[in-house]
Every structure is written in C-alpha cells, then in structure tokens.
Design a protein around this motif. Structure first.
Motif, PDB file in Angstrom:
ATOM      1  N   SER A 117      -9.859   0.409   6.142  1.00  0.00           N
ATOM      2  CA  SER A 117     -10.205  -0.997   5.851  1.00  0.00           C
ATOM      3  C   SER A 117      -9.432  -1.505   4.637  1.00  0.00           C
ATOM      4  CB  SER A 117     -11.713  -1.126   5.603  1.00  0.00           C
ATOM      5  OG  SER A 117     -12.446  -0.672   6.715  1.00  0.00           O
ATOM      6  N   LEU A 118      -8.158  -1.263   4.648  1.00  0.00           N
ATOM      7  CA  LEU A 118      -7.326  -1.628   3.499  1.00  0.00           C
ATOM      8  C   LEU A 118      -7.284  -3.132   3.302  1.00  0.00           C
ATOM      9  CD1 LEU A 118      -4.562   1.024   3.986  1.00  0.00           C
ATOM     10  CD2 LEU A 118      -5.796   0.644   1.840  1.00  0.00           C
ATOM     11  N   LYS A 119      -7.220  -3.524   2.027  1.00  0.00           N
ATOM     12  CA  LYS A 119      -7.187  -4.918   1.633  1.00  0.00           C
ATOM     13  C   LYS A 119      -5.891  -5.196   0.857  1.00  0.00           C
ATOM     14  CE  LYS A 119     -12.204  -4.803   0.871  1.00  0.00           C
ATOM     15  NZ  LYS A 119     -13.290  -5.026  -0.123  1.00  0.00           N
ATOM     16  N   PRO A 120      -5.453  -6.442   0.839  1.00  0.00           N
ATOM     17  CA  PRO A 120      -4.243  -6.755   0.056  1.00  0.00           C
ATOM     18  C   PRO A 120      -4.354  -6.327  -1.402  1.00  0.00           C
ATOM     19  CG  PRO A 120      -4.749  -8.568   1.515  1.00  0.00           C
ATOM     20  CD  PRO A 120      -5.892  -7.592   1.643  1.00  0.00           C
ATOM     21  N   GLU A 121      -5.552  -6.387  -1.958  1.00  0.00           N
ATOM     22  CA  GLU A 121      -5.732  -5.983  -3.359  1.00  0.00           C
ATOM     23  C   GLU A 121      -5.612  -4.474  -3.581  1.00  0.00           C
ATOM     24  OE1 GLU A 121      -7.776  -7.930  -1.509  1.00  0.00           O
ATOM     25  OE2 GLU A 121      -9.893  -7.569  -2.047  1.00  0.00           O
TER      26      GLU A 121
END
Length: 115
Positions: free
Chosen positions: A84-88
């Motif tokens: 669930s990777l996020k841009p941050e």
C-alpha cells in the motif's frame, strides 16, 4: 567491519508493493539489530523499522500496518516488505546494522512512488 548490500528499490505506482533486501557480510555478531531508515530530499533521515536478532520489531507510526520487516539470521539478511505504498514513502532507503558500540549503513536504494 560490516558490509551491507541493499537491493529491491524502484519505481511503483501508489497502492503497489516493493520488497527491499539487505545482506550483511563481514564481522557479524549473532546478537544485533538490523533495520531500515529513509531520507527524502531536504529532510532528516528517519526510522522505518528495526528487528533484533531475536525477532523483536519496531515500526514508525507512518508505516505500521503497511510495512513488514523480517530477517533470515542464517543468511544475515533483512527484508522490508512494503505494501500500500504512498507517494510520501518516496525516499532513499538505507539498511542499518547495529551492535554495541558500532553501527553501519548501506549505500541506499531509491524508492519512488508515483501518484
């Protein structure tokens, strides 16, 4: 001396997954703590997760429930499964090895999460 070699970084879309690996070699002590830190441009290096040789884990609040750290003591290797990777989460990720009184860092691997 301890050498750390990281692999597994790359570019992924938001919501995707990556798995980082870090293999340690050299003067390895059976009792140690290995972990992952990250540093984004213009920011300080921060803890992501650590794991002791006995399996005790510690996570930054920002990655709890999404990232899992594990290790294979026979291979002196630590892993970071990132879901669930996020841009941050975009940063250079550094492997870390600690045994009193010394610590060592890997060269870093870039993780880029696109939105």
């Amino acid at each position: 001396q301890v050498q750390l070699v990281e692999s597994g970084g790359g570019l992924v879309q938001a919501g995707g997954s990556l798995r980082l690996s870090c293999a340690a070699s050299g003067s390895i002590f059976s009792t140690n703590v290995m972990g992952w830190y990250r540093q984004a441009p213009g920011k300080q290096r921060e803890l992501v997760a650590t794991i002791s040789s006995g399996g005790k884990t510690n996570y930054a609040d920002s990655v709890k429930g999404r990232f899992t750290i594990s290790r294979d003591n026979a291979k002196n290797t630590v892993y970071l499964q990132m879901n669930s990777l996020k841009p941050e989460d975009t940063s250079v990720y550094y492997c870390h090895y600690y045994v009193v009184p010394s610590d060592y860092w890997g060269q870093g691997t870039q993780v880029t999460v696109s939105s």
